[in-house]
Design an enzyme around this catalytic site. Structure first.
Site, PDB file in Angstrom:
ATOM      1  N   TYR A 114       0.749  -1.263   0.039  1.00  0.00           N
ATOM      2  CA  TYR A 114       0.006  -0.036   0.014  1.00  0.00           C
ATOM      3  C   TYR A 114       0.833   1.255   0.056  1.00  0.00           C
ATOM      4  O   TYR A 114       0.370   2.437  -0.654  1.00  0.00           O
ATOM      5  CB  TYR A 114      -1.165   0.170   1.119  1.00  0.00           C
ATOM      6  CG  TYR A 114      -2.020  -1.140   0.934  1.00  0.00           C
ATOM      7  CD1 TYR A 114      -3.116  -0.843  -0.075  1.00  0.00           C
ATOM      8  CD2 TYR A 114      -2.192  -2.310   1.463  1.00  0.00           C
ATOM      9  CE1 TYR A 114      -4.067  -1.660  -0.457  1.00  0.00           C
ATOM     10  CE2 TYR A 114      -2.946  -3.350   1.360  1.00  0.00           C
ATOM     11  CZ  TYR A 114      -3.932  -3.078   0.216  1.00  0.00           C
ATOM     12  OH  TYR A 114      -4.865  -3.959  -0.086  1.00  0.00           O
TER      13      TYR A 114
ATOM     14  N   HIS B  29     -14.919   0.712  -0.496  1.00  0.00           N
ATOM     15  CA  HIS B  29     -13.525  -0.359  -0.304  1.00  0.00           C
ATOM     16  C   HIS B  29     -12.657   0.454   0.540  1.00  0.00           C
ATOM     17  O   HIS B  29     -11.440   0.043   0.618  1.00  0.00           O
ATOM     18  CB  HIS B  29     -13.218  -0.906  -1.558  1.00  0.00           C
ATOM     19  CG  HIS B  29     -13.960  -2.201  -2.109  1.00  0.00           C
ATOM     20  ND1 HIS B  29     -13.951  -2.691  -3.130  1.00  0.00           N
ATOM     21  CD2 HIS B  29     -15.034  -2.741  -1.500  1.00  0.00           C
ATOM     22  CE1 HIS B  29     -14.786  -3.257  -3.700  1.00  0.00           C
ATOM     23  NE2 HIS B  29     -15.638  -3.754  -2.422  1.00  0.00           N
TER      24      HIS B  29
ATOM     25  N   CYS C  83      -7.051   2.983  13.007  1.00  0.00           N
ATOM     26  CA  CYS C  83      -6.445   2.678  14.094  1.00  0.00           C
ATOM     27  C   CYS C  83      -7.045   1.504  14.738  1.00  0.00           C
ATOM     28  O   CYS C  83      -8.194   1.527  14.832  1.00  0.00           O
ATOM     29  CB  CYS C  83      -6.020   3.767  15.294  1.00  0.00           C
ATOM     30  SG  CYS C  83      -5.723   3.249  16.783  1.00  0.00           S
TER      31      CYS C  83
HETATM   32  N1  APR Z   1     -12.528   2.405 -19.644  1.00  0.00           N
HETATM   33  C1  APR Z   1     -13.639   1.245 -19.172  1.00  0.00           C
HETATM   34  N2  APR Z   1     -13.417   0.481 -18.387  1.00  0.00           N
HETATM   35  C2  APR Z   1     -12.238  -0.147 -18.377  1.00  0.00           C
HETATM   36  C3  APR Z   1     -11.070   0.392 -18.683  1.00  0.00           C
HETATM   37  C4  APR Z   1     -11.246   1.817 -19.439  1.00  0.00           C
HETATM   38  N3  APR Z   1     -10.222   2.567 -19.940  1.00  0.00           N
HETATM   39  N4  APR Z   1     -10.053  -0.327 -18.721  1.00  0.00           N
HETATM   40  C5  APR Z   1     -10.388  -1.371 -18.007  1.00  0.00           C
HETATM   41  N5  APR Z   1     -11.538  -1.263 -17.947  1.00  0.00           N
HETATM   42  C6  APR Z   1     -12.630  -2.435 -17.317  1.00  0.00           C
HETATM   43  C7  APR Z   1     -12.205  -3.755 -17.691  1.00  0.00           C
HETATM   44  O1  APR Z   1     -12.512  -4.302 -18.936  1.00  0.00           O
HETATM   45  C8  APR Z   1     -12.848  -4.557 -16.322  1.00  0.00           C
HETATM   46  O2  APR Z   1     -14.032  -4.887 -16.723  1.00  0.00           O
HETATM   47  O3  APR Z   1     -12.585  -2.149 -16.066  1.00  0.00           O
HETATM   48  C9  APR Z   1     -12.892  -3.440 -15.435  1.00  0.00           C
HETATM   49  C10 APR Z   1     -11.832  -3.690 -14.331  1.00  0.00           C
HETATM   50  O4  APR Z   1     -12.265  -4.798 -13.557  1.00  0.00           O
HETATM   51  P1  APR Z   1     -11.236  -5.142 -12.041  1.00  0.00           P
HETATM   52  O5  APR Z   1      -9.929  -4.877 -12.394  1.00  0.00           O
HETATM   53  O6  APR Z   1     -11.857  -6.390 -11.741  1.00  0.00           O
HETATM   54  O7  APR Z   1     -11.499  -3.802 -11.185  1.00  0.00           O
HETATM   55  P2  APR Z   1     -12.916  -3.894 -10.304  1.00  0.00           P
HETATM   56  O8  APR Z   1     -14.183  -4.464 -11.031  1.00  0.00           O
HETATM   57  O9  APR Z   1     -12.951  -2.338  -9.740  1.00  0.00           O
HETATM   58  O10 APR Z   1     -12.386  -4.696  -8.911  1.00  0.00           O
HETATM   59  C11 APR Z   1     -13.304  -4.773  -7.824  1.00  0.00           C
HETATM   60  O11 APR Z   1     -11.606  -6.153  -6.795  1.00  0.00           O
HETATM   61  O12 APR Z   1      -9.629  -6.562  -5.661  1.00  0.00           O
HETATM   62  C12 APR Z   1     -10.914  -5.882  -5.813  1.00  0.00           C
HETATM   63  O13 APR Z   1     -11.215  -4.387  -3.944  1.00  0.00           O
HETATM   64  C13 APR Z   1     -10.770  -4.600  -5.297  1.00  0.00           C
HETATM   65  O14 APR Z   1     -12.214  -2.836  -5.388  1.00  0.00           O
HETATM   66  C14 APR Z   1     -11.478  -3.747  -6.053  1.00  0.00           C
HETATM   67  C15 APR Z   1     -12.353  -4.804  -6.552  1.00  0.00           C
END
Ligand code: APR
Length: 232
Positions: free
Chosen positions: A51, A106, A114
């Site tokens: 982090y 999240h 803390c």
């Molecule tokens: N514009 C629109 N969509 C996009 C772009 C972009 N430029 N780039 C990527 N994406 C899409 C991808 O196709 C994918 O479907 O964004 C999505 C990202 O998915 P994840 O990486 O799984 O992220 P997220 O859904 O936010 O994850 C949820 O998982 O690990 C945890 O806590 C973490 O909050 C997070 C949660």
């Protein structure tokens, strides 16, 4: 009311890696090691370092809100109906763009919690096991204010209430893999809302939405906001 759920895809064009795309954070890091309470108990230094790196990146001068964040802030400012943004993102790009009606379900990368007094403090430097809580002074009890896997997301009561009463639910830049956020579309839809997905490609839950538009967030989000405002 319009409820907008955002995920890592909205910040991708700002230079912040997503989690599950190719090159995403979970390709090189194990969720169990860096994003669970057990991982933190086993090796706090490793988790803090993960982090610390992400916080440093977020604070670097090249990271800034993109056209999608700015469009959502404009929607909140100019819409005749209330707008709530619920984000899974721990970055601060929505607030930097000007969105104020915002829930970080999240947690937030720029805050520390803390585990002694449960106080949450702004935290913009590296965190170490020996740091003292700015609120109660206890040392060794700080952790990133991040909701890890196996932990309960924040603001769930407010979010559920909003989903029950919204006219429109929009999901932007999320893969639909992580619950409870992935289930919001079903709650909103069964309460009578229209539902729309805006994403680079169809998410795993795409079929749960009435409608979907696919492309880069920096292009499709401003277009959608223009449409909503011109119809009001
Ligand atoms: N514009 C629109 N969509 C996009 C772009 C972009 N430029 N780039 C990527 N994406 C899409 C991808 O196709 C994918 O479907 O964004 C999505 C990202 O998915 P994840 O990486 O799984 O992220 P997220 O859904 O936010 O994850 C949820 O998982 O690990 C945890 O806590 C973490 O909050 C997070 C949660």
């Amino acid at each position: 009311m319009i409820v907008i759920l955002t995920g890592a895809g909205i910040s991708q064009e700002s230079g912040i890696a997503t989690f599950r795309d190719s090159g995403g954070l979970w390709e090189n890091e194990s969720i169990e090691d860096v994003a669970t309470p057990g991982g933190f108990a086993r090796n706090p230094a490793r988790v803090l370092d993960f982090y610390n790196q992400r916080r440093k990146q977020l604070l670097s001068p090249e990271i800034a809100p993109n056209a999608a964040h700015l469009a959502l802030a404009r929607l909140e400012r100019e819409s005749s109906e209330p707008v709530l943004v619920v984000t899974q993102n721990v970055d601060n790009l929505h607030e930097c763009a000007g969105t104020s009606n915002l829930l970080h379900m999240h947690g937030e990368l720029l805050k520390a919690r803390c585990t002694a007094c449960r106080g949450v403090s702004q935290w913009e430097v590296d965190m170490s096991k020996s740091d003292a809580c700015p609120k109660c002074g206890t040392t060794g009890k700080l952790r990133p204010h991040i909701v890890w896997f196996e932990e309960m997301p924040l603001y769930m009561d407010e979010i559920e209430q909003a989903l029950e009463s919204c006219r429109l639910f929009v999901s932007i830049g999320t893969s639909g893999n992580v619950y409870p956020a992935a289930g919001f579309v079903r709650s909103a839809r069964s309460a009578g809302a229209q539902t729309l997905e805006l994403n680079l490609e169809k998410s795993v839950g795409a079929s749960a939405f009435h409608d979907g538009r696919y492309g880069k967030a920096s292009e499709i989000v401003p277009d959608w906001v223009d449409e909503v405002l011109s119809r009001q």
